[in-house]
Scaffold this motif. Structure first.
Motif, PDB file in Angstrom:
ATOM      1  N   ALA A   1       0.835  -1.212   0.000  1.00  0.00           N
ATOM      2  CA  ALA A   1       0.000   0.000   0.000  1.00  0.00           C
ATOM      3  C   ALA A   1       0.868   1.260   0.000  1.00  0.00           C
ATOM      4  O   ALA A   1       0.483   2.285  -0.562  1.00  0.00           O
ATOM      5  N   LEU A   2       2.059   1.179   0.620  1.00  0.00           N
ATOM      6  CA  LEU A   2       2.958   2.343   0.651  1.00  0.00           C
ATOM      7  C   LEU A   2       3.788   2.450  -0.640  1.00  0.00           C
ATOM      8  O   LEU A   2       4.621   3.334  -0.763  1.00  0.00           O
ATOM      9  N   GLY A   3       3.581   1.503  -1.550  1.00  0.00           N
ATOM     10  CA  GLY A   3       4.283   1.564  -2.836  1.00  0.00           C
ATOM     11  C   GLY A   3       5.746   1.175  -2.729  1.00  0.00           C
ATOM     12  O   GLY A   3       6.572   1.585  -3.559  1.00  0.00           O
ATOM     13  N   ARG A   4       6.098   0.386  -1.710  1.00  0.00           N
ATOM     14  CA  ARG A   4       7.505   0.035  -1.516  1.00  0.00           C
ATOM     15  C   ARG A   4       7.917  -1.120  -2.421  1.00  0.00           C
ATOM     16  O   ARG A   4       7.107  -1.971  -2.785  1.00  0.00           O
ATOM     17  N   LEU A   5       9.219  -1.163  -2.729  1.00  0.00           N
ATOM     18  CA  LEU A   5       9.722  -2.179  -3.658  1.00  0.00           C
ATOM     19  C   LEU A   5      10.283  -3.399  -2.928  1.00  0.00           C
ATOM     20  O   LEU A   5      10.824  -4.288  -3.549  1.00  0.00           O
ATOM     21  N   HIS A   6      10.191  -3.429  -1.592  1.00  0.00           N
ATOM     22  CA  HIS A   6      10.762  -4.543  -0.830  1.00  0.00           C
ATOM     23  C   HIS A   6       9.688  -5.189   0.037  1.00  0.00           C
ATOM     24  O   HIS A   6       8.693  -4.549   0.387  1.00  0.00           O
ATOM     25  N   THR A   7       9.919  -6.450   0.397  1.00  0.00           N
ATOM     26  CA  THR A   7       9.030  -7.127   1.348  1.00  0.00           C
ATOM     27  C   THR A   7       9.581  -6.920   2.760  1.00  0.00           C
ATOM     28  O   THR A   7      10.727  -6.457   2.935  1.00  0.00           O
ATOM     29  N   ALA A   8       8.776  -7.337   3.759  1.00  0.00           N
ATOM     30  CA  ALA A   8       9.228  -7.223   5.147  1.00  0.00           C
ATOM     31  C   ALA A   8      10.440  -8.140   5.368  1.00  0.00           C
ATOM     32  O   ALA A   8      11.415  -7.761   6.028  1.00  0.00           O
ATOM     33  N   GLN A   9      10.376  -9.346   4.781  1.00  0.00           N
ATOM     34  CA  GLN A   9      11.475 -10.293   4.935  1.00  0.00           C
ATOM     35  C   GLN A   9      12.779  -9.724   4.365  1.00  0.00           C
ATOM     36  O   GLN A   9      13.844  -9.795   4.978  1.00  0.00           O
ATOM     37  N   GLU A  10      12.648  -9.138   3.173  1.00  0.00           N
ATOM     38  CA  GLU A  10      13.829  -8.547   2.528  1.00  0.00           C
ATOM     39  C   GLU A  10      14.391  -7.409   3.400  1.00  0.00           C
ATOM     40  O   GLU A  10      15.612  -7.276   3.549  1.00  0.00           O
ATOM     41  N   ALA A  11      13.479  -6.619   3.966  1.00  0.00           N
ATOM     42  CA  ALA A  11      13.931  -5.511   4.821  1.00  0.00           C
ATOM     43  C   ALA A  11      14.681  -6.062   6.036  1.00  0.00           C
ATOM     44  O   ALA A  11      15.742  -5.544   6.409  1.00  0.00           O
ATOM     45  N   LEU A  12      14.142  -7.126   6.641  1.00  0.00           N
ATOM     46  CA  LEU A  12      14.814  -7.689   7.823  1.00  0.00           C
ATOM     47  C   LEU A  12      16.167  -8.288   7.444  1.00  0.00           C
ATOM     48  O   LEU A  12      17.127  -8.226   8.220  1.00  0.00           O
ATOM     49  N   GLU A  13      16.239  -8.846   6.243  1.00  0.00           N
ATOM     50  CA  GLU A  13      17.549  -9.360   5.794  1.00  0.00           C
ATOM     51  C   GLU A  13      18.538  -8.210   5.609  1.00  0.00           C
ATOM     52  O   GLU A  13      19.719  -8.327   5.961  1.00  0.00           O
ATOM     53  N   ALA A  14      18.038  -7.088   5.082  1.00  0.00           N
ATOM     54  CA  ALA A  14      18.920  -5.919   4.917  1.00  0.00           C
ATOM     55  C   ALA A  14      19.382  -5.412   6.290  1.00  0.00           C
ATOM     56  O   ALA A  14      20.543  -5.023   6.465  1.00  0.00           O
ATOM     57  N   VAL A  15      18.472  -5.439   7.277  1.00  0.00           N
ATOM     58  CA  VAL A  15      18.841  -5.018   8.637  1.00  0.00           C
ATOM     59  C   VAL A  15      19.945  -5.938   9.172  1.00  0.00           C
ATOM     60  O   VAL A  15      20.927  -5.477   9.767  1.00  0.00           O
ATOM     61  N   ALA A  16      19.803  -7.239   8.907  1.00  0.00           N
ATOM     62  CA  ALA A  16      20.817  -8.191   9.399  1.00  0.00           C
ATOM     63  C   ALA A  16      22.170  -7.920   8.738  1.00  0.00           C
ATOM     64  O   ALA A  16      23.219  -7.992   9.395  1.00  0.00           O
ATOM     65  N   ILE A  17      22.152  -7.575   7.464  1.00  0.00           N
ATOM     66  CA  ILE A  17      23.423  -7.262   6.777  1.00  0.00           C
ATOM     67  C   ILE A  17      24.009  -5.951   7.340  1.00  0.00           C
ATOM     68  O   ILE A  17      25.214  -5.839   7.567  1.00  0.00           O
TER      69      ILE A  17
END
Ligand SMILES: C[S@@+](CC[C@H](N)C(=O)[O-])C[C@H]1O[C@@H](n2cnc3c(N)ncnc32)[C@H](O)[C@@H]1O
Ligand code: SF4
Length: 381
Positions: free
Chosen positions: A133-149
């Motif tokens: 709905a916010l028009g984002r290009l990432h999923t929550a899982q992908e975001a959490l993986e980016a946080v882990a990196i």
């Protein structure tokens, strides 16, 4: 210790435009000539350093737009230019704003090697329906993986969430916040969704297709935010920013504490002390026009306005009262040349909107923050 001096660098490009966002960010389908932008950034840094020479830089913030679209060597070259024209404090905080997609996370190691020591990730939500709905290009899982990196490469990182989203319940937000706190460690920026004029969200709301929480529900979401974060040891140090004590974003504190900062790149704002006068600067917003102006004139400035004492006093209040630590009324008097009106302060104290601390600072209370604009307007009038 030298006074705080921040350098803001604006990277104005994004892969797509989010429907709520009115930042100076642009989508370009042709490749961006990063080497040409690096030359222009270096030129503007050099001309700004001529205006305000001899500063020791305490923080750099690469914001956007999406700075994590830059190649690490572009970031390295920009940081080198800052270090060449000013002195970079050995403990300088160097933050880069990143979108949490897997592609961008692959560059984190390179940013660390280039000198970045803190990242701020635009996670926005931790559930996929909201992200769509916010028009984002990432999923929550992908975001959490980016946080882990990010966690692997940076000792300091933060992420942003947007709340008061359509249909969001306090129970859902509480759960999302707890997950965020477990992942974020030291710092979180939590913004209430704002409908900015002329954005696709403004049109959707006008047509009745986007319904936001009413004031009462938005207040409940705000109260939940304060309660959950404070209980987890991340109290608000600014109206939308939470940190463990000592982990505050030092660069953003430069703005809120009304210190000096340079704005470099398209549409960047600065507040510089030029020949003893606090001067507001702004550069050309459109990236290509900024580039052309820097290449022909050596800088992208379209505004250099010396601020009156009254303007400075107003800015000092607007910025400083956002902070939990509040403001020093004596500093207000030195800046603006006038004293705060004690009758107005007494009335605001009676209403529970502001309080005076034992060390004589004036700060906004929990009940005052939801009506901060009105409190500031009252004190500044
Ligand atoms: C300039 S954006 C850059 C971050 C990065 N490009 C991203 O989107 O991940 C900084 C932050 O402002 C917040 N923001 C932008 N527009 C907003 C709006 N209309 N309401 C609330 N927060 C907003 C978002 O949380 C965003 O991460
Ligand atoms: S929110 Fe971030 S990614 Fe989205 S348009 Fe704004 S700056 Fe770009």
């Amino acid at each position: 210790m030298s006074p705080a001096f921040g350098v803001y660098i604006h990277w104005p490009f994004c892969l797509s435009k989010c429907p709520y966002c009115d930042f100076n960010s642009h989508v370009r389908h042709a490749a961006i000539d990063e080497a040409r932008y690096v030359r222009a950034f270096a030129t503007e840094i050099a001309s700004t350093a001529q205006r305000v020479p001899g500063r020791t830089v305490s923080s750099i913030f690469l914001g956007g737009g999406t700075p994590s679209l830059m190649a690490p060597k572009t970031v390295g070259a920009i940081l080198d230019a800052v270090a060449k024209h000013w002195t970079l404090a050995p403990e300088a905080e160097i933050t880069l704003e990143a979108n949490p997609t897997s592609v961008e996370a692959t560059r984190f190691q390179g940013y660390r090697a280039a000198g970045v020591n803190r990242v701020s990730l635009g996670v926005q939500a931790l559930d996929d329906t909201s992200l769509t709905a916010l028009g984002r290009l990432h999923t929550a899982q992908e975001a959490l993986e980016a946080v882990a990196i990010a966690r692997k490469h940076f000792e300091r990182y933060s992420f942003d969430l947007i709340y008061a989203r359509p249909k969001q319940t306090t129970a859902e937000w509480r759960g999302e916040l707890r997950l965020a706190i477990a992942e974020a460690a030291e710092h979180l920026s939590l913004y209430q969704l704002t409908i900015e004029p002329d954005t696709p969200f403004a049109a959707l709301r006008a047509s009745g297709r986007l319904v936001l929480p009413d004031d009462e529900h938005a207040r409940a979401l705000y109260d939940t935010t304060q309660e959950v974060c404070a209980a987890a040891g991340l109290p608000a140090y600014e109206i939308s920013n939470h940190a463990m004590p000592g982990a505050e974003c030092r660069h953003n504190l430069v703005y809120w504490r009304y210190h000096e900062y340079a704005g470099i790149g398209p549409g960047a704002h600065g507040r510089l002390l030029i020949e003893g006068e606090r001067t507001a600067t702004a550069t050309e917003r459109r990236p290509e026009s900024w580039l052309a102006r820097v290449e022909s004139e050596g800088h992208g400035l379209v505004e250099t306005d010396v601020l009156t004492r009254e303007q400075q006093g107003d800015e000092f209040l607007v910025m400083g009262l956002r902070l939990a630590e509040g403001i020093d009324p004596d500093r207000y008097q030195r800046i603006s040349g006038r004293r705060l009106d004690s009758a107005k302060i007494a009335a605001l104290v009676d209403n529970g909107f502001v309080e005076t601390t034992p060390d004589q600072r004036l700060r906004v209370t929990c009940s005052g923050f939801p009506v901060l604009d009105a409190v500031v307007a009252d004190l500044a009038a």
